[in-house]
Write a protein that holds these residues in place. Structure first.
Motif, mmCIF file in Angstrom:
data_model
loop_
_atom_site.group_PDB
_atom_site.id
_atom_site.type_symbol
_atom_site.label_atom_id
_atom_site.label_comp_id
_atom_site.label_asym_id
_atom_site.label_seq_id
_atom_site.Cartn_x
_atom_site.Cartn_y
_atom_site.Cartn_z
ATOM 1 N N UNK A 161 0.720 -1.134 -0.034
ATOM 2 C CA UNK A 161 -0.020 -0.106 0.022
ATOM 3 C C UNK A 161 0.952 1.288 0.033
ATOM 4 N N UNK A 162 1.959 1.227 0.749
ATOM 5 C CA UNK A 162 3.109 2.494 0.798
ATOM 6 C C UNK A 162 3.360 2.482 -0.501
ATOM 7 N N UNK A 163 4.050 1.456 -1.181
ATOM 8 C CA UNK A 163 4.605 1.438 -2.300
ATOM 9 C C UNK A 163 3.732 2.396 -3.411
ATOM 10 N N UNK A 164 2.537 2.138 -3.189
ATOM 11 C CA UNK A 164 1.471 2.389 -4.310
ATOM 12 C C UNK A 164 0.755 3.545 -3.708
ATOM 13 N N UNK A 165 1.526 4.269 -2.770
ATOM 14 C CA UNK A 165 1.115 5.663 -2.253
ATOM 15 C C UNK A 165 -0.363 5.701 -1.755
ATOM 16 N N UNK A 166 -0.812 4.712 -1.283
ATOM 17 C CA UNK A 166 -2.203 4.663 -0.681
ATOM 18 C C UNK A 166 -2.072 4.866 0.894
ATOM 19 N N UNK A 167 -1.501 5.876 1.239
ATOM 20 C CA UNK A 167 -1.317 6.255 2.330
ATOM 21 C C UNK A 167 -2.550 6.352 3.431
ATOM 22 N N UNK A 168 -3.566 6.841 3.041
ATOM 23 C CA UNK A 168 -4.692 7.075 3.885
ATOM 24 C C UNK A 168 -5.162 5.530 4.236
ATOM 25 N N UNK A 169 -4.738 4.457 3.442
ATOM 26 C CA UNK A 169 -5.364 3.266 3.793
ATOM 27 C C UNK A 169 -4.354 2.693 4.666
ATOM 28 N N UNK A 170 -3.092 2.851 4.625
ATOM 29 C CA UNK A 170 -2.306 2.024 5.436
ATOM 30 C C UNK A 170 -2.015 2.513 6.696
#
Length: 412
Positions: free
Chosen positions: A128-137
């Protein structure tokens, strides 16, 4: 893109306007600032008037140091903490902070997850972090840290080793996520916790990853580039002879990429480090998987070429960036953040060459790839604001104007 008068919507959201405001509060003239930075007075005037963007880390740091302020005072980065698109991430930070400060010794809020569950969750969080989904991680991180710490305290033998292994991986994800969203001190703490966990394990991957995180934090600090380079180079020398597994080669390779970027920021030749990273990339396919969890799957030959672009951009060598671009296939870069960075670097290079429409097209591709990540980048905000100030009115009201609103270069 013909020159036009400054847009009526321009309210001074660019680095030069903040330079002017702080300079005046300090009682400094443009010439005094020029003398302290080594930048010509004419260039400073153009920065302050919005005629030229501050698009170099070296220039930004020089201005911040001379003005005795933080880089964030010039970029406005702290405003990003109140971006409603990232409210979930920022809301999770206090719990992450407590988990790190207490080593997970907090009041339980739910059942303890098994080590198998935590290992699977840590891989999900990394991706998730690698794919910039910071709100989810972000909401995942504090509970995972807390449970990993508890397993490390309460188990023995192989189970305890697994707990430290998972903890080191989670702490690395925490460090990188916090650094990306404006919490450098807490990111440093998380990197320390990852390395403490690694002391129970052996191997070099976590040590290299923690050094990468610390060097990245320092890269954003005026006057700290020499130390950022020292951390990256010293750790690379320390772990090179022992790095054998895929994860160890990946994290060592990223450390050389970081050393190359810092070297370029200091005005030196990054190629020795970039060439070393390229050689490490050739060894990945034959490397054993290894026992440890921590990896950096973004590392590889394609990513090395992308970091060559970034290093060339640090040296303001726009023509080299444009020449290197066809050697990189952004579609196969596994990390959305790095994929977006490809288009950001290309957009910056085109802007330096005054190819404005090509620059805008590249920046729009970057935003489409990783919206949250790109909209938070001060260098994008600065460049887009500069383009708005020189754009024709019809273009400023089109894609460029809408992009400027989304990145915060002009008010919505």
């Amino acid at each position: 893109m013909p020159t036009a008068a400054r847009s009526d919507t321009d309210d001074g959201r660019y680095v030069g306007s903040r330079v002017a405001a702080i300079r005046k509060r300090r009682g400094m003239t443009q010439q005094m600032l020029a003398d302290q930075t080594g930048i010509s007075r004419g260039a400073i005037a153009k920065y302050e008037n919005g005629e030229r963007p501050v698009d170099s880390r070296k220039t930004l740091h020089s201005l911040a140091k001379a003005l005795q302020c933080d880089v964030r005072d010039l970029t406005g980065h702290d405003q990003d903490r109140f971006d409603p698109r990232m409210a979930e991430f920022h809301a999770a930070v206090p719990d992450i902070e407590v988990a790190l400060w207490t080593a997970g010794n907090t009041t339980p809020t739910g059942p303890l997850r098994s080590l198998e569950e935590l290992a699977a969750m840590s891989n999900v969080a990394r991706d998730l972090r690698i794919n910039c989904q910071y709100g989810r991680v972000a909401p995942m991180l504090a509970p995972m840290l807390t449970d990993c710490y508890q397993h490390a305290r309460d188990t023995t033998g192989a189970q305890q080793e697994t707990a430290w292994d998972v903890l080191s991986t989670v702490a690395d994800t925490v460090a990188k996520s916090l650094r990306a969203w404006g919490y450098p001190a807490l990111s440093w703490t998380a990197a320390d916790e990852a390395e403490k966990a690694a002391q129970h394990l052996g191997g070099t991957a976590v040590t290299a990853a923690a050094a990468f995180d610390r060097s990245q934090v320092l890269l954003s600090r005026p006057g700290a580039l020499s130390r950022a380079l020292q951390i990256a180079e010293d750790t690379a020398k320390l772990v090179t002879s022992e790095a054998q597994t895929r994860g160890e080669l990946e994290t060592l390779g990223m450390l050389h990429l970081q050393a190359g970027l810092v070297t370029a920021s200091l005005g030196g030749d990054p190629d020795p480090h970039l060439d070393e990273a390229a050689e490490l990339a050739t060894r990945l396919s034959a490397a054993p998987a290894g026992r440890r969890m921590l990896r950096n799957p973004t590392f590889g030959a394609n990513n090395v070429a992308l970091w060559r672009m970034s290093s060339a951009m640090e040296r303001r060598d726009a023509s080299t960036v444009i020449e290197l671009a066809p050697t990189v296939d952004p579609d196969v870069i596994p990390a959305k953040g790095r994929r977006a960075q490809y288009f950001v670097e290309l957009g910056r290079a085109y802007a330096m060459e005054k190819q404005w429409r090509a620059s805008l097209a590249a920046l729009l591709r970057a935003e489409h790839t990783a919206p949250q990540h790109v909209r938070s980048m001060s260098v994008v905000r600065e460049l887009v604001g500069h383009m708005m100030r020189i754009a024709s009115r019809d273009l400023a009201k089109g894609d460029l104007g809408r992009l400027a609103q989304r990145v915060g270069a002009i008010p919505r």
